[in-house]
Design a protein around this motif. Sequence first.
Motif, PDB file in Angstrom:
ATOM      1  N   PRO B 167      68.700  29.624  82.655  1.00  0.00           N
ATOM      2  CA  PRO B 167      69.349  29.693  81.347  1.00  0.00           C
ATOM      3  C   PRO B 167      69.800  28.338  80.820  1.00  0.00           C
ATOM      4  O   PRO B 167      69.744  28.090  79.633  1.00  0.00           O
ATOM      5  CB  PRO B 167      70.564  30.600  81.588  1.00  0.00           C
ATOM      6  CG  PRO B 167      70.166  31.459  82.734  1.00  0.00           C
ATOM      7  CD  PRO B 167      69.280  30.606  83.607  1.00  0.00           C
ATOM      8  N   GLY B 168      70.240  27.464  81.700  1.00  0.00           N
ATOM      9  CA  GLY B 168      70.784  26.199  81.200  1.00  0.00           C
ATOM     10  C   GLY B 168      69.784  25.073  81.153  1.00  0.00           C
ATOM     11  O   GLY B 168      70.145  23.921  80.901  1.00  0.00           O
ATOM     12  N   ALA B 169      68.494  25.409  81.371  1.00  0.00           N
ATOM     13  CA  ALA B 169      67.506  24.343  81.492  1.00  0.00           C
ATOM     14  C   ALA B 169      67.153  23.696  80.162  1.00  0.00           C
ATOM     15  O   ALA B 169      66.743  22.545  80.115  1.00  0.00           O
ATOM     16  CB  ALA B 169      66.233  24.892  82.156  1.00  0.00           C
ATOM     17  N   MET B 170      67.301  24.451  79.073  1.00  0.00           N
ATOM     18  CA  MET B 170      66.937  23.908  77.756  1.00  0.00           C
ATOM     19  C   MET B 170      68.071  23.014  77.244  1.00  0.00           C
ATOM     20  O   MET B 170      69.235  23.276  77.514  1.00  0.00           O
ATOM     21  CB  MET B 170      66.711  25.046  76.760  1.00  0.00           C
ATOM     22  CG  MET B 170      65.623  26.025  77.163  1.00  0.00           C
ATOM     23  SD  MET B 170      63.982  25.334  77.003  1.00  0.00           S
ATOM     24  CE  MET B 170      63.798  25.220  75.237  1.00  0.00           C
ATOM     25  N   PRO B 171      67.734  21.958  76.486  1.00  0.00           N
ATOM     26  CA  PRO B 171      68.785  21.128  75.904  1.00  0.00           C
ATOM     27  C   PRO B 171      69.669  21.969  74.992  1.00  0.00           C
ATOM     28  O   PRO B 171      69.180  22.831  74.278  1.00  0.00           O
ATOM     29  CB  PRO B 171      68.011  20.083  75.074  1.00  0.00           C
ATOM     30  CG  PRO B 171      66.629  20.126  75.596  1.00  0.00           C
ATOM     31  CD  PRO B 171      66.393  21.485  76.150  1.00  0.00           C
ATOM     32  N   SER B 172      70.979  21.728  75.020  1.00  0.00           N
ATOM     33  CA  SER B 172      71.912  22.626  74.325  1.00  0.00           C
ATOM     34  C   SER B 172      71.798  22.555  72.800  1.00  0.00           C
ATOM     35  O   SER B 172      72.204  23.469  72.117  1.00  0.00           O
ATOM     36  CB  SER B 172      73.355  22.304  74.739  1.00  0.00           C
ATOM     37  OG  SER B 172      73.672  20.990  74.323  1.00  0.00           O
ATOM     38  N   ASP B 173      71.246  21.497  72.264  1.00  0.00           N
ATOM     39  CA  ASP B 173      71.238  21.381  70.807  1.00  0.00           C
ATOM     40  C   ASP B 173      69.907  21.775  70.172  1.00  0.00           C
ATOM     41  O   ASP B 173      69.764  21.735  68.951  1.00  0.00           O
ATOM     42  CB  ASP B 173      71.636  19.969  70.373  1.00  0.00           C
ATOM     43  CG  ASP B 173      70.789  18.902  71.045  1.00  0.00           C
ATOM     44  OD1 ASP B 173      71.073  17.711  70.864  1.00  0.00           O
ATOM     45  OD2 ASP B 173      69.849  19.274  71.785  1.00  0.00           O
ATOM     46  N   TRP B 174      68.930  22.195  70.992  1.00  0.00           N
ATOM     47  CA  TRP B 174      67.615  22.467  70.428  1.00  0.00           C
ATOM     48  C   TRP B 174      67.660  23.651  69.466  1.00  0.00           C
ATOM     49  O   TRP B 174      67.064  23.624  68.383  1.00  0.00           O
ATOM     50  CB  TRP B 174      66.578  22.701  71.538  1.00  0.00           C
ATOM     51  CG  TRP B 174      66.773  23.997  72.286  1.00  0.00           C
ATOM     52  CD1 TRP B 174      67.533  24.182  73.397  1.00  0.00           C
ATOM     53  CD2 TRP B 174      66.223  25.271  71.962  1.00  0.00           C
ATOM     54  NE1 TRP B 174      67.489  25.497  73.788  1.00  0.00           N
ATOM     55  CE2 TRP B 174      66.690  26.188  72.936  1.00  0.00           C
ATOM     56  CE3 TRP B 174      65.374  25.736  70.955  1.00  0.00           C
ATOM     57  CZ2 TRP B 174      66.354  27.535  72.932  1.00  0.00           C
ATOM     58  CZ3 TRP B 174      65.027  27.078  70.947  1.00  0.00           C
ATOM     59  CH2 TRP B 174      65.523  27.968  71.934  1.00  0.00           C
ATOM     60  N   ALA B 175      68.379  24.728  69.848  1.00  0.00           N
ATOM     61  CA  ALA B 175      68.432  25.925  69.001  1.00  0.00           C
ATOM     62  C   ALA B 175      69.187  25.638  67.712  1.00  0.00           C
ATOM     63  O   ALA B 175      68.811  26.125  66.633  1.00  0.00           O
ATOM     64  CB  ALA B 175      69.082  27.069  69.762  1.00  0.00           C
ATOM     65  N   THR B 176      70.245  24.839  67.818  1.00  0.00           N
ATOM     66  CA  THR B 176      71.011  24.486  66.621  1.00  0.00           C
ATOM     67  C   THR B 176      70.138  23.708  65.642  1.00  0.00           C
ATOM     68  O   THR B 176      70.145  23.975  64.445  1.00  0.00           O
ATOM     69  CB  THR B 176      72.222  23.622  67.006  1.00  0.00           C
ATOM     70  OG1 THR B 176      73.010  24.337  67.951  1.00  0.00           O
ATOM     71  CG2 THR B 176      73.070  23.300  65.786  1.00  0.00           C
ATOM     72  N   ASP B 177      69.410  22.733  66.156  1.00  0.00           N
ATOM     73  CA  ASP B 177      68.527  21.945  65.292  1.00  0.00           C
ATOM     74  C   ASP B 177      67.507  22.842  64.601  1.00  0.00           C
ATOM     75  O   ASP B 177      67.244  22.698  63.406  1.00  0.00           O
ATOM     76  CB  ASP B 177      67.810  20.875  66.110  1.00  0.00           C
ATOM     77  CG  ASP B 177      68.768  19.822  66.639  1.00  0.00           C
ATOM     78  OD1 ASP B 177      68.437  19.192  67.658  1.00  0.00           O
ATOM     79  OD2 ASP B 177      69.839  19.648  66.038  1.00  0.00           O
ATOM     80  N   MET B 178      66.928  23.757  65.354  1.00  0.00           N
ATOM     81  CA  MET B 178      65.933  24.669  64.789  1.00  0.00           C
ATOM     82  C   MET B 178      66.572  25.541  63.717  1.00  0.00           C
ATOM     83  O   MET B 178      65.990  25.795  62.666  1.00  0.00           O
ATOM     84  CB  MET B 178      65.340  25.566  65.888  1.00  0.00           C
ATOM     85  CG  MET B 178      64.428  24.860  66.858  1.00  0.00           C
ATOM     86  SD  MET B 178      62.812  24.459  66.136  1.00  0.00           S
ATOM     87  CE  MET B 178      62.961  22.719  65.907  1.00  0.00           C
ATOM     88  N   LEU B 179      67.790  26.013  64.007  1.00  0.00           N
ATOM     89  CA  LEU B 179      68.478  26.889  63.066  1.00  0.00           C
ATOM     90  C   LEU B 179      68.786  26.161  61.762  1.00  0.00           C
ATOM     91  O   LEU B 179      68.548  26.686  60.665  1.00  0.00           O
ATOM     92  CB  LEU B 179      69.777  27.387  63.705  1.00  0.00           C
ATOM     93  CG  LEU B 179      70.695  28.202  62.782  1.00  0.00           C
ATOM     94  CD1 LEU B 179      70.033  29.507  62.385  1.00  0.00           C
ATOM     95  CD2 LEU B 179      72.030  28.479  63.482  1.00  0.00           C
ATOM     96  N   VAL B 180      69.294  24.949  61.870  1.00  0.00           N
ATOM     97  CA  VAL B 180      69.646  24.171  60.676  1.00  0.00           C
ATOM     98  C   VAL B 180      68.406  23.939  59.819  1.00  0.00           C
ATOM     99  O   VAL B 180      68.401  24.156  58.613  1.00  0.00           O
ATOM    100  CB  VAL B 180      70.282  22.827  61.085  1.00  0.00           C
ATOM    101  CG1 VAL B 180      70.412  21.908  59.880  1.00  0.00           C
ATOM    102  CG2 VAL B 180      71.654  23.066  61.704  1.00  0.00           C
ATOM    103  N   ALA B 181      67.342  23.510  60.473  1.00  0.00           N
ATOM    104  CA  ALA B 181      66.099  23.234  59.737  1.00  0.00           C
ATOM    105  C   ALA B 181      65.573  24.519  59.103  1.00  0.00           C
ATOM    106  O   ALA B 181      65.161  24.537  57.942  1.00  0.00           O
ATOM    107  CB  ALA B 181      65.058  22.639  60.685  1.00  0.00           C
ATOM    108  N   ASN B 182      65.615  25.612  59.860  1.00  0.00           N
ATOM    109  CA  ASN B 182      65.104  26.882  59.353  1.00  0.00           C
ATOM    110  C   ASN B 182      65.839  27.319  58.098  1.00  0.00           C
ATOM    111  O   ASN B 182      65.242  27.760  57.113  1.00  0.00           O
ATOM    112  CB  ASN B 182      65.246  27.950  60.452  1.00  0.00           C
ATOM    113  CG  ASN B 182      64.404  29.179  60.173  1.00  0.00           C
ATOM    114  OD1 ASN B 182      63.191  29.150  60.410  1.00  0.00           O
ATOM    115  ND2 ASN B 182      65.004  30.233  59.673  1.00  0.00           N
TER     116      ASN B 182
END
Lengths: 182, 252
Positions: B167-182
């Motif tokens: 669960p913690g393997a992905m960088p913590s900000d990747w989903a946020t960046d995707m969400l903002v861009a989306n």
Amino acid sequence: MSEEEQKTIQAAAAGDRMAFRELVLEHSQAMFRLAWRLCGDEGMAEDIVQEAFIKAWRGMDGFRMDASFRSWLHRITVNTGMDYLRKQSRRDQFESEDPGFETLEGAQWPSHDAQIDIRRETEAAMRDLSDTERAALLLRHFEGHSIKEIAQILELTSDACKQAVFRAVRKMRAALQPLAGV
Amino acid sequence: MTDLISISDDDLVLLYYGEQDDPQLAAAVARSDLLTARFEALSAELRMADAYQPPERDKGYGESVWRSIAPRLEREEQGFVQKLAQGWRAVSRPRFSFAGMASVVLVALLAFALGQVATRPGATPPGQTPVATSASIDPERLLAATVGRHLEQLDQVLTEFVNTSEPGAMPSDWATDMLVANRLYRQSATARGDRKLAGFLADIEPLLIEMAYEAQVGSGTTFERMQDEVRNKLLFRVRVMNTRLNQPQIRT
């Protein structure tokens, strides 16, 4: 669309949640009827209605005021419902939960049970339609949308929409014909 | 004159619903006993279908629907505001994530192409009005291209997400960046009137919000469920939409 509804929709599109609440109160019953006729299950229909309203809220800023809000909501409801149906087995969802059906199995049928028979055959016939045929039929027969409106809702050509209605009617008639005159 | 022999049951269905193509059809049916009988049989059977009635909902149903969805609407708005704030803080840090940097650059280009006027230093003679340089850029194609890149990035990170076991393997900000861009691309698509694209981006947003939240708190059970949702629901749709955006003759 009345001026009052137009103002409510504009307010909701601008992010006014209380305005959107008015739209929810106004359209919930109709959306439930549509969702139930599409999936045949109360619980799933309620989920579909809620999910459809969530999607409507998200898409409010994209609604064009020259379009029919009711048709727009129906489109979202039908698309949401068809997503649900694709995820789950249609036959399981259409099984009647009315204990009355089970107790009447094999019994002699007094005349008022003819209505139950017709309802059961109708439900069975609806179950046997494809999702598109069912959606086209219920939008035409129960919701009164024109073929052109249904084609827009289901994103079909008018011809494809007509054919879906024709196929649905043929299947429905085949199921109900033996009961005609009962 | 309407040819009685060629009148099919499908024609009678259209007549039943008032959608007949031939304005003479109703009169033709009325003149023929055989057609009248066929039409009445059809009408009777379709009226039987009216037995397909839903269970009643009481008067308070609309209110109960509102009570069910209102917290979700509020959570989405709060979640978006929080994540937007986090996202902007993330991209304003000296060390940018790839997605955040790419999103900011591409959105800036998009804003430029969608109506902003830019001037180049020294390009405009003194006393004259600056010339718009956006004329040569097709906003629709730029939107499709930038959203296509967003979806490619999303495809890559989501593929990585469903294949990771930790669960913690992905960088913590990747989903946020995707969400903002989306969210920003969704608003651009809405502004351009591209409802299909805007609708698609709106559909995937809730899962991105949930993923951004879970990236912060971490939970074994939720992580697996989200991997299933991404694998079964999201990845295919992202790839299909990206394929459509890359086909110039089939713009959404």
